[in-house]
Each structure stands twice: as C-alpha cells, then as structure tokens.
Design a protein around this motif. Structure first.
Motif: not given
Length: 378
Positions: A303-312, A366-376
C-alpha cells in the motif's frame, strides 16, 4: 480563469528509454506533475498533446483530474503545439502557457512570474544563467572557449497571449523547425522577456536524470505506531516477527498470532492513514484463520509502494517474560529486512519485560509495539 495551458507529451522519449512522459517519477506519472500544477495554479483548461494511440495511457495517468483534455500531436514538436493551440477555445488575449511534460516540477511562483511578465512583453520564458564554463569541442578535443556572459538556459513553460502565439506560428516562414515558441514569436518581431527560472524545473532527458529527479522531488515524512497483544495458550512454539520460536506455549489468535508483525502492520497502515489490520483482514473472515502474518505485512508495504512511497525504517519492541528474544533477534531482523526489502540497519527488534507486573509479567500474554517512518511524495 487566469490562463490556459498546453502540455506537450507527444514525443517518443527515446533518449530516456522511450515513453518517458508516462514513467512514474516520485510516485506519479511524469505528465501528471505538470497538469496538476497548472490546474492548481488556476488554469481553466489544460490541453495535453499526446501521440496517436496514447489516449488510454493519458486517461490512466491523469485519472481523477478535472479540467484537461487530450489531443493528438503532429510529427514535430512545433506541429504538436499548433494542434494544442487549435484545441483552445478562448479569447484572443488570454495568457497561454506552453509546457514540456519532461519538466515535471513546475512551481506556482514561476507561473505567476510568467503571467505578470505579459503585461510588458509579447512573451515570457523562465531561464537560468549559465554557471559552468563553456568549451567548444571538435573530435573530442577542446577547440576554444565560449564566453558565457549573457547566456541563459531556457526552460518551459513559455507564456504568450493566445492571438500572439497563433499569429506568430502563422507567420513562420523558415525551412527550419523552431527550437521553441519564444523563437517563433521573436521571428515574428515580438519581444520575449526573461524571467527567473527554477533549478528544480530540470528537463528529464536521459535515464540518469530520473534518479536525480527522485532525489530532488518534494517529499513528506510520516510516522506510524502500532500495538498488539495475544494471550498464551497450549502449544509448542510461537510465531514472532516472522519466525517460529520453540516454546512451551503458543500465542492464541485467529491468524498465526504474530504480535510483532501485527503491531508493525498497524504502524505502516497508520502512517498512511489506511485503517488497521482488522479493517483489511477481519478475524470474522474464515479465510484468515491460521494465516501467516507476513501476508498482512506485505499487503501494508504494498500500500505504501502504491502511493509512490517507501518505508525508511522500522522499530519493534516485544514485551514478555518468556521466551527469551535475544537469541533470535538477529534472525528476526533479517526476516523483516527480507520481507520489507530494507537494509538490515533500518530494522530494529528489541525486547523488554515488565518486571513481573501486569498480564505480561504474570505470563498471561505477550505484547508488541512498533514504530515506522515512511517517505511519501510531497
């Protein structure tokens, strides 16, 4: 209506590998950048001049935009421009901006300067002073210098009143094709004013130009966060961050209950404001029973790639007393890097405990948390 515009997109683009006007640049087809900019700046009509048979490609590239129409161009650039002029149905004094689709990063300031310049001239073009020293070459050897004072690099769009440019083309009597519309108006005795150009208004001609355009294109950065919890139940292994980890219990859930991947999937979807994992893969749907969670993660990345973005980069924290994560952390990072096509140093997996407190401290889940940065694309 402030002005009308013509975008010339009928060339073959052979030096760039062909059909460059339809190539995606920073998330959008190249021609779309210019048409969007012209419409946003107040163009009442944008005529896009295309090659014969390219109607479907234009419709696809400009889908969702209102205020443009396509016409078929001619054998030369000048012929294509004249086809575009013939398609305009406006008063004689309306400003017309004629632009090359190969210059995608058109800013509103350039458009404003061009229109203002028509109050004092028959035409206007953006230009940049030549900064590099110039050499004349013969057979690959330097054959003298060229004085650069007074030399300018002409850009597009070029602006004229509609009647001015139509009459100038009608008066063109040279056997040579004009280099641009400014040359046509000059040939007819008109005065063309230079206005400040924009270095970002570069023309994409060769394959290497597209890499430069990607680097220079406007960008937006987004941050997303995700959180997920699963309870422990009877079993002999648990899926965490795409790996099956031997353990005396398993995580319970409709899919494989990989809390790390679920949290990361939600973080990615959150960064692009496209809901959460439950919106796209509801647990009420039997097709996702026991499903591998890497399918969810790849969907979000697509879905990120479809918007021309990338995961950093991505950062996951697993919160549990057991199993011990450290022995598997490197393999988890490698698995995530492979799934997301990221360098290893852009993937972090950490683990912590709650010192025996709460449901994770009691070994209930068990718990998990995540953080992501994305460039669009900006």
């Amino acid at each position: 209506m402030r002005f009308a515009a013509i975008v010339v997109a009928a060339g073959s683009g052979s030096r760039a590998g062909g059909d460059k006007q339809w190539r995606v640049v920073a998330g959008r087809p190249m021609v779309r950048w210019s048409v969007e900019s012209l419409l946003a700046a107040g163009a009442g009509q944008v005529v896009v001049v295309i090659a014969p048979g390219a109607e479907a490609r234009a419709d696809d590239a400009l889908n969702g935009l209102v205020g443009w129409r396509a016409v078929t161009g001619g054998a030369t650039r000048a012929a294509s421009v004249q086809e575009g002029l013939a398609a305009l149905d406006h008063s004689d004094d309306i400003p017309v901006l004629i632009h090359d689709a190969a210059r995608p990063f058109l800013g509103a300031a350039v458009i404003d300067r061009l229109i203002d310049a028509l109050d004092h001239a028959d035409g206007a073009l953006p230009a940049l002073p030549v900064a590099d020293s110039l050499r004349r070459g013969v057979s690959g050897l330097v054959a003298g210098s060229v004085e650069r004072d007074g030399l300018w690099r002409a850009q597009t769009p070029q602006a004229f009143r509609l009647r001015t440019i139509r009459d100038a083309y009608a008066a063109w009597d040279s056997p040579e094709a004009p280099t641009d519309e400014a040359a046509v108006v000059e040939h007819a005795g008109g005065r063309v004013r230079l206005i400040d150009g924009d270095a970002r208004l570069m023309k994409l001609t060769y394959p290497e130009d597209f890499a430069m355009a990607e680097a220079l294109s406007p960008k937006t950065f987004r941050i997303g966060q995700g959180y997920d919890v699963h309870r422990w139940g009877p079993g002999s292994s648990a899926w965490l961050c795409g790996l099956e980890i031997p353990h005396d219990q398993t995580l319970m859930g409709h899919s494989d209950a990989d809390a790390g991947l679920h949290a990361l999937t939600d973080a990615i979807l959150g960064a692009i404001a496209e809901g959460d994992i439950g919106d796209h893969f509801p647990p009420s749907d039997p097709q996702w029973k026991g499903a591998s969670s890497d399918r969810f993660l790849i969907f979000a990345a697509d879905r990120v790639a479809a918007r021309g973005g990338r995961i950093v980069n991505v950062d996951i924290t697993l919160i549990c007393e057991q199993p011990k994560v450290k022995p598997h952390r490197q393999a988890m990072r490698e698995r995530l890097a492979d799934l997301l096509n990221l360098p290893l140093d852009a993937v972090s997996v950490k683990a912590t405990t709650t010192e025996g407190l709460g449901f994770t401290g009691r070994g209930e889940g068990l718990a998990a948390q995540a953080v992501v940065s994305i460039e669009l694309p900006g």
